[in-house]
Design an enzyme around this catalytic site. Structure first.
Site, short mmCIF file in Angstrom:
data_model
loop_
_atom_site.label_atom_id
_atom_site.label_comp_id
_atom_site.label_asym_id
_atom_site.label_seq_id
_atom_site.Cartn_x
_atom_site.Cartn_y
_atom_site.Cartn_z
CD GLU A 219 -0.37 0.36 3.49
OE1 GLU A 219 -0.07 -0.84 3.53
OE2 GLU A 219 -0.15 1.16 4.41
CE LYS B 168 3.53 0.55 3.11
NZ LYS B 168 3.99 0.65 4.52
#
Length: 348
Positions: A185, A227
Site C-alpha cells: 500500500e 492497494k
C-alpha cells in the site's frame, strides 16, 4: 517479471484470486488502537478494548457481508479477539468463506534527513511474526507507506520514495516466504492543495519505483495485491477534478506502471467521501472495463465503516441497523467493482 517461485506459490496465487473475486472487495478494519479510539471519541463512544471488540464483532458478523467482502484486514488485537459467545473472529470469517488478513507494519515514522516525510517501519522480527500469523490462520498481510505532496517544500523527495518502496518490497518477499499474500500500500496522501496533474506525476514515479524494487527482491507478482490511492486532486485544491477525470487518469496511470501479471489492484478511499469513493470506482469500470489487465476493486475502511460507526454509537440496540448500513456500503462498492452502481441507489 521474475522466474523465482516461492515454495507456496500456488497457494499464494489462489489466495490472491479469492481476495479480488468478481463483485467483492476487502474490508479494512486494521486501525491501530489509538486511531480507533479517536474515532470512537468523535462520536461519543468510550475508547476501551471491550468497545473495540464489540465494534469489530458488529462488522465481522454483519449478515450476508460475505456476498460483497472477500476478506478483512485485522489489527493484532483484533485477530486475537472473539465474539461475545466465545467464537474467534478468525473462525467467524473462515465459516463465511472469507480470507483473514493482518496489518504487520508498525507505523510511519519521521524519515531522517527529510523535512516532514515519513518511512514505514516494522521489518525487524517480521519473519517470526508472519509465521505466527500464518499459524493462526492469516493468509494475507498489509503494509502501508505514506507519500506526502508539498510543492512548496519539494515533496516528495526521491529519497522518501525509494526508502518506502524498498521497505515494501522486503516486506512482500518475507510475506511470500511465509505463504502470506502481501498487500502493498503506497499511499499518495490527499492532503494539500495540489492539482490532479501533480498527483498523477507523483503516483507514476512512486509505482514505477515500487515495482522496480519488487523485481530486485524476487517477489512473484501473481501473488501480490496492490492497494493504491486514486489519482485525485488534493482536498484543498481550488478546482478539484470530477469523477470521470479521476477515473480516466487513475486507470491510465495504473496501465503505465502496473505489470499485467499482478494478482489484483484494490483502492483505499483515502479521505474521499463515502459516495465519492464508490462513484470513482464505478466510473473506472464503466469507462475502462475492457482495458483492465487485472481485477480492480476496493479495500475501504471509513467508506464502509463510517455510516455504521456513526449510527452505532456503542449502543447494543443500534447494532442491527448499523450492520445494515455497513452492508449497504459494501453492496454498493461491490456493484461499483462491476460497473453496476448508480448514484440513484443512494436515494432509493
Amino acid at each position: 517479471m521474475t522466474t523465482y517461485r516461492p515454495e507456496k506459490a500456488d497457494e499464494l496465487i489462489q489466495t490472491a484470486k479469492a481476495m479480488v473475486a468478481p463483485g467483492k472487495g476487502i474490508l479494512a478494519i486494521d486501525e491501530s488502537n489509538g486511531t480507533c479510539n479517536k474515532r470512537f471519541e468523535a462520536v461519543g463512544i468510550e475508547p476501551t478494548e471491550q468497545k473495540r471488540r464489540e465494534y469489530r464483532e458488529l462488522l465481522l458478523t454483519t449478515p450476508n457481508l460475505e456476498e460483497y467482502v472477500s476478506g478483512a484486514i485485522l489489527y493484532d488485537e483484533t485477530i486475537r479477539q472473539t465474539t461475545g459467545d466465545g467464537k474467534s473472529f478468525i473462525d467467524v470469517m473462515r465459516e463465511r468463506g472469507q480470507v483473514v488478513g493482518i496489518k504487520v507494519d508498525t507505523g510511519a515514522k519521521p524519515l531522517a534527513g527529510s523535512d516532514g516525510e515519513k518511512v514505514t517501519e516494522g521489518l525487524d522480527g517480521l519473519r517470526e511474526r508472519l509465521a505466527e500469523y500464518y499459524e493462526m490462520g492469516a493468509r494475507f498481510a498489509k503494509w502501508r507507506a505514506v507519500i506526502a505532496i508539498d510543492t512548496a517544500k519539494g515533496l516528495p523527495t526521491r529519497g522518501c520514495i525509494e526508502a518506502n518502496a524498498h521497505a515494501l518490497a522486503r516486506y512482500a518477499a518475507l510475506c511470500q516466504e511465509a505463504g502470506v499474500v502481501p498487500i502493498i500500500e503506497p499511499e499518495v496522501l490527499i492532503d494539500g492543495d495540489h492539482d490532479i496533474t501533480t498527483c498523477e506525476r507523483v503516483t507514476e514515479e512512486e509505482l514505477n519505483e515500487v515495482f522496480r524494487q519488487l523485481y530486485h527482491q524476487n517477489v512473484m507478482l501473481e501473488g501480490v495485491i496492490l492497494k493504491t490511492s486514486m489519482v485525485i486532486s488534493g482536498k484543498g485544491a481550488s478546482n478539484r477534478a470530477g469523477v470521470d477525470e479521476v477515473a480516466d487518469r487513475t486507470v491510465e496511470t495504473l496501465r503505465r506502471t502496473v505489470p499485467a501479471a499482478l494478482g489484483g489492484v484494490v483502492f483505499l478511499s483515502g479521505g474521499q467521501g463515502v459516495e465519492e469513493s464508490t462513484a470513482h470506482l464505478n466510473a473506472m469500470h464503466v469507462r475502462h472495463a475492457d482495458r483492465l489487465p487485472w481485477p480492480l476493486t476496493f479495500s475501504y475502511a471509513r467508506a464502509i465503516q463510517g455510516p455504521a460507526l456513526n449510527y452505532w454509537k456503542g449502543e447494543p440496540g443500534n447494532v442491527a441497523e448499523a450492520q445494515q448500513r455497513a452492508l449497504t456500503r459494501a453492496k454498493y462498492n461491490g456493484l461499483a467493482s462491476l460497473g453496476k452502481y448508480s448514484e440513484d441507489m443512494e436515494s432509493a
